[in-house]
Design a protein around this motif. Structure first.
Motif, PDB file in Angstrom:
ATOM      1  N   GLU A  49       0.825  -1.216   0.000  1.00  0.00           N
ATOM      2  CA  GLU A  49       0.000   0.000   0.000  1.00  0.00           C
ATOM      3  C   GLU A  49       0.858   1.265   0.000  1.00  0.00           C
ATOM      4  OE1 GLU A  49      -2.726  -0.477   3.302  1.00  0.00           O
ATOM      5  OE2 GLU A  49      -4.236  -1.319   1.942  1.00  0.00           O
ATOM      6  N   ARG A  50       1.891   1.293   0.835  1.00  0.00           N
ATOM      7  CA  ARG A  50       2.792   2.460   0.859  1.00  0.00           C
ATOM      8  C   ARG A  50       3.479   2.639  -0.484  1.00  0.00           C
ATOM      9  NH1 ARG A  50       5.621   0.844   6.128  1.00  0.00           N
ATOM     10  NH2 ARG A  50       7.103   0.255   4.563  1.00  0.00           N
ATOM     11  N   PHE A  51       3.883   1.517  -1.105  1.00  0.00           N
ATOM     12  CA  PHE A  51       4.542   1.584  -2.409  1.00  0.00           C
ATOM     13  C   PHE A  51       3.589   2.176  -3.447  1.00  0.00           C
ATOM     14  CE2 PHE A  51       6.164  -0.126  -6.422  1.00  0.00           C
ATOM     15  CZ  PHE A  51       7.512   0.177  -6.312  1.00  0.00           C
ATOM     16  N   LEU A  52       2.345   1.705  -3.468  1.00  0.00           N
ATOM     17  CA  LEU A  52       1.371   2.208  -4.443  1.00  0.00           C
ATOM     18  C   LEU A  52       1.031   3.675  -4.200  1.00  0.00           C
ATOM     19  CD1 LEU A  52      -0.957  -0.908  -4.761  1.00  0.00           C
ATOM     20  CD2 LEU A  52       0.572   0.038  -6.520  1.00  0.00           C
ATOM     21  N   GLN A  53       0.991   4.100  -2.948  1.00  0.00           N
ATOM     22  CA  GLN A  53       0.762   5.518  -2.649  1.00  0.00           C
ATOM     23  C   GLN A  53       1.936   6.361  -3.143  1.00  0.00           C
ATOM     24  OE1 GLN A  53       0.127   5.234   1.562  1.00  0.00           O
ATOM     25  NE2 GLN A  53      -1.971   4.494   1.336  1.00  0.00           N
ATOM     26  N   ALA A  54       3.149   5.854  -2.951  1.00  0.00           N
ATOM     27  CA  ALA A  54       4.341   6.569  -3.427  1.00  0.00           C
ATOM     28  C   ALA A  54       4.366   6.629  -4.950  1.00  0.00           C
ATOM     29  CB  ALA A  54       5.605   5.901  -2.891  1.00  0.00           C
ATOM     30  N   VAL A  55       3.874   5.573  -5.617  1.00  0.00           N
ATOM     31  CA  VAL A  55       3.785   5.563  -7.086  1.00  0.00           C
ATOM     32  C   VAL A  55       2.951   6.745  -7.558  1.00  0.00           C
ATOM     33  CG1 VAL A  55       2.672   4.354  -9.023  1.00  0.00           C
ATOM     34  CG2 VAL A  55       4.202   3.101  -7.489  1.00  0.00           C
ATOM     35  N   ASN A  56       1.745   6.888  -7.004  1.00  0.00           N
ATOM     36  CA  ASN A  56       0.854   7.956  -7.458  1.00  0.00           C
ATOM     37  C   ASN A  56       1.363   9.341  -7.083  1.00  0.00           C
ATOM     38  OD1 ASN A  56      -0.842   6.254  -8.786  1.00  0.00           O
ATOM     39  ND2 ASN A  56      -2.663   6.780  -7.611  1.00  0.00           N
ATOM     40  N   ALA A  57       2.106   9.434  -5.992  1.00  0.00           N
ATOM     41  CA  ALA A  57       2.677  10.723  -5.582  1.00  0.00           C
ATOM     42  C   ALA A  57       3.978  11.020  -6.322  1.00  0.00           C
ATOM     43  CB  ALA A  57       2.927  10.710  -4.073  1.00  0.00           C
ATOM     44  N   GLU A  58       4.439  10.058  -7.129  1.00  0.00           N
ATOM     45  CA  GLU A  58       5.733  10.145  -7.806  1.00  0.00           C
ATOM     46  C   GLU A  58       6.837  10.464  -6.801  1.00  0.00           C
ATOM     47  OE1 GLU A  58       5.381  12.718 -11.221  1.00  0.00           O
ATOM     48  OE2 GLU A  58       4.028  11.312 -12.227  1.00  0.00           O
ATOM     49  N   ALA A  90       5.571   4.746 -13.946  1.00  0.00           N
ATOM     50  CA  ALA A  90       4.867   4.998 -15.206  1.00  0.00           C
ATOM     51  C   ALA A  90       3.902   3.865 -15.543  1.00  0.00           C
ATOM     52  CB  ALA A  90       5.878   5.192 -16.338  1.00  0.00           C
ATOM     53  N   PHE A  91       4.266   2.643 -15.198  1.00  0.00           N
ATOM     54  CA  PHE A  91       3.399   1.495 -15.461  1.00  0.00           C
ATOM     55  C   PHE A  91       2.310   1.322 -14.407  1.00  0.00           C
ATOM     56  CE2 PHE A  91       7.253   0.116 -17.782  1.00  0.00           C
ATOM     57  CZ  PHE A  91       6.672  -0.066 -19.035  1.00  0.00           C
ATOM     58  N   LEU A  92       2.593   1.700 -13.159  1.00  0.00           N
ATOM     59  CA  LEU A  92       1.677   1.407 -12.059  1.00  0.00           C
ATOM     60  C   LEU A  92       0.788   2.570 -11.628  1.00  0.00           C
ATOM     61  CD1 LEU A  92       3.913  -0.754  -9.686  1.00  0.00           C
ATOM     62  CD2 LEU A  92       2.177  -1.531 -11.316  1.00  0.00           C
ATOM     63  N   LYS A  93       0.964   3.749 -12.234  1.00  0.00           N
ATOM     64  CA  LYS A  93       0.112   4.884 -11.853  1.00  0.00           C
ATOM     65  C   LYS A  93      -1.346   4.490 -12.068  1.00  0.00           C
ATOM     66  CE  LYS A  93       0.113   9.790 -11.851  1.00  0.00           C
ATOM     67  NZ  LYS A  93       0.848  10.319 -10.751  1.00  0.00           N
ATOM     68  N   HIS A  94      -2.157   4.708 -11.061  1.00  0.00           N
ATOM     69  CA  HIS A  94      -3.499   4.138 -11.060  1.00  0.00           C
ATOM     70  C   HIS A  94      -4.516   5.122 -10.484  1.00  0.00           C
ATOM     71  CE1 HIS A  94      -1.513   3.385  -7.227  1.00  0.00           C
ATOM     72  NE2 HIS A  94      -2.707   3.492  -6.689  1.00  0.00           N
ATOM     73  N   GLU A  95      -5.796   4.838 -10.790  1.00  0.00           N
ATOM     74  CA  GLU A  95      -6.877   5.619 -10.189  1.00  0.00           C
ATOM     75  C   GLU A  95      -7.317   5.003  -8.863  1.00  0.00           C
ATOM     76  OE1 GLU A  95      -8.223   4.514 -13.770  1.00  0.00           O
ATOM     77  OE2 GLU A  95      -6.631   5.897 -14.280  1.00  0.00           O
ATOM     78  N   ASP A  96      -7.192   3.700  -8.778  1.00  0.00           N
ATOM     79  CA  ASP A  96      -7.638   3.011  -7.572  1.00  0.00           C
ATOM     80  C   ASP A  96      -6.933   1.655  -7.491  1.00  0.00           C
ATOM     81  OD1 ASP A  96      -9.070   2.619  -5.233  1.00  0.00           O
ATOM     82  OD2 ASP A  96     -10.954   2.117  -6.225  1.00  0.00           O
ATOM     83  N   VAL A 117      -3.061  -7.665  -6.130  1.00  0.00           N
ATOM     84  CA  VAL A 117      -3.694  -6.348  -6.138  1.00  0.00           C
ATOM     85  C   VAL A 117      -4.494  -6.177  -7.426  1.00  0.00           C
ATOM     86  CG1 VAL A 117      -3.276  -3.854  -6.056  1.00  0.00           C
ATOM     87  CG2 VAL A 117      -1.747  -5.411  -4.840  1.00  0.00           C
ATOM     88  N   ASP A 118      -5.723  -5.697  -7.289  1.00  0.00           N
ATOM     89  CA  ASP A 118      -6.518  -5.288  -8.446  1.00  0.00           C
ATOM     90  C   ASP A 118      -6.262  -3.795  -8.641  1.00  0.00           C
ATOM     91  OD1 ASP A 118      -7.525  -7.859  -8.470  1.00  0.00           O
ATOM     92  OD2 ASP A 118      -9.462  -7.315  -7.609  1.00  0.00           O
ATOM     93  N   LEU A 119      -5.699  -3.438  -9.790  1.00  0.00           N
ATOM     94  CA  LEU A 119      -5.380  -2.038 -10.093  1.00  0.00           C
ATOM     95  C   LEU A 119      -6.359  -1.495 -11.133  1.00  0.00           C
ATOM     96  CD1 LEU A 119      -1.496  -2.185 -10.514  1.00  0.00           C
ATOM     97  CD2 LEU A 119      -2.751  -1.078  -8.667  1.00  0.00           C
ATOM     98  N   THR A 120      -6.825  -0.275 -10.927  1.00  0.00           N
ATOM     99  CA  THR A 120      -7.628   0.413 -11.942  1.00  0.00           C
ATOM    100  C   THR A 120      -6.719   1.442 -12.597  1.00  0.00           C
ATOM    101  OG1 THR A 120      -9.621   0.128 -10.612  1.00  0.00           O
ATOM    102  CG2 THR A 120      -9.716   1.751 -12.397  1.00  0.00           C
ATOM    103  N   ILE A 121      -6.399   1.173 -13.879  1.00  0.00           N
ATOM    104  CA  ILE A 121      -5.509   2.034 -14.649  1.00  0.00           C
ATOM    105  C   ILE A 121      -6.243   2.450 -15.918  1.00  0.00           C
ATOM    106  CG2 ILE A 121      -3.315   2.173 -15.893  1.00  0.00           C
ATOM    107  CD1 ILE A 121      -2.209   0.082 -13.924  1.00  0.00           C
TER     108      ILE A 121
END
Length: 154
Positions: A49-58, A90-96, A117-121
């Motif tokens: 979860e922290r990794f995915l949050q950091a992805v979206n925050a770049e 760039a590959f993992l940026k997601h909406e949810d 993880v189910d990613l919405t991209i």
């Protein structure tokens, strides 16, 4: 009448004993939801979860602190590490996202969990993107591998 009761009682006991023996011989494999998995606890899921949050925050430095192996966080020249994290982002940026599963990853020498993880991209849901999370010597859970191929398939 008493003779009938005596003869049926051993049959009931025999049936009960057989039922207990048969039920004791069955095995059921159940994949547990991420929040109740006892072997890994919540730490592997929180790392994802922290990794995915950091992805979206770049936030590439934060990603780099969570991305690594049993030896710890990824190392190398700062620009190279930042470029690697930017490419992954760039590959993992997601909406949810939704953490779907967490399970022990068999065949590994150290504590390793697979977090699905189910990613919405771009409005599309990509189901069960695998994140392998390993426990470093420090005790921290590091994202070691991500199934980017599942994300990049058209």
């Amino acid at each position: 009448m008493p003779a009938v009761l005596r003869s049926s009682r051993p049959n009931v006991l025999l049936a009960l004993a057989l039922g207990l023996m048969v039920s004791g011989c069955t095995t059921q494999v159940v994949e547990q939801p991420a929040s109740t998995s006892p072997a890994g606890g919540l730490a592997p899921v929180l790392s994802v979860e922290r990794f995915l949050q950091a992805v979206n925050a770049e936030d590439f430095p934060a990603m780099a602190r969570i991305f690594g192996t049993v030896d710890g966080a990824v190392e190398g020249p700062a620009q190279e590490v930042e470029l690697r994290m930017a490419t992954i982002a760039a590959f993992l940026k997601h909406e949810d996202y939704r953490i779907d599963t967490e399970r022990l990853e068999p065949g590994r020498s150290g504590p390793t969990r697979r977090v699905g993880v189910d990613l919405t991209i771009d409005g599309n849901v990509i189901r069960d993107v695998g994140f392998l999370v390993v426990q470093a010597g420090s005790g921290a859970w590091m994202v070691e591998q991500i199934d980017l191929e599942k994300v990049t398939r058209g």
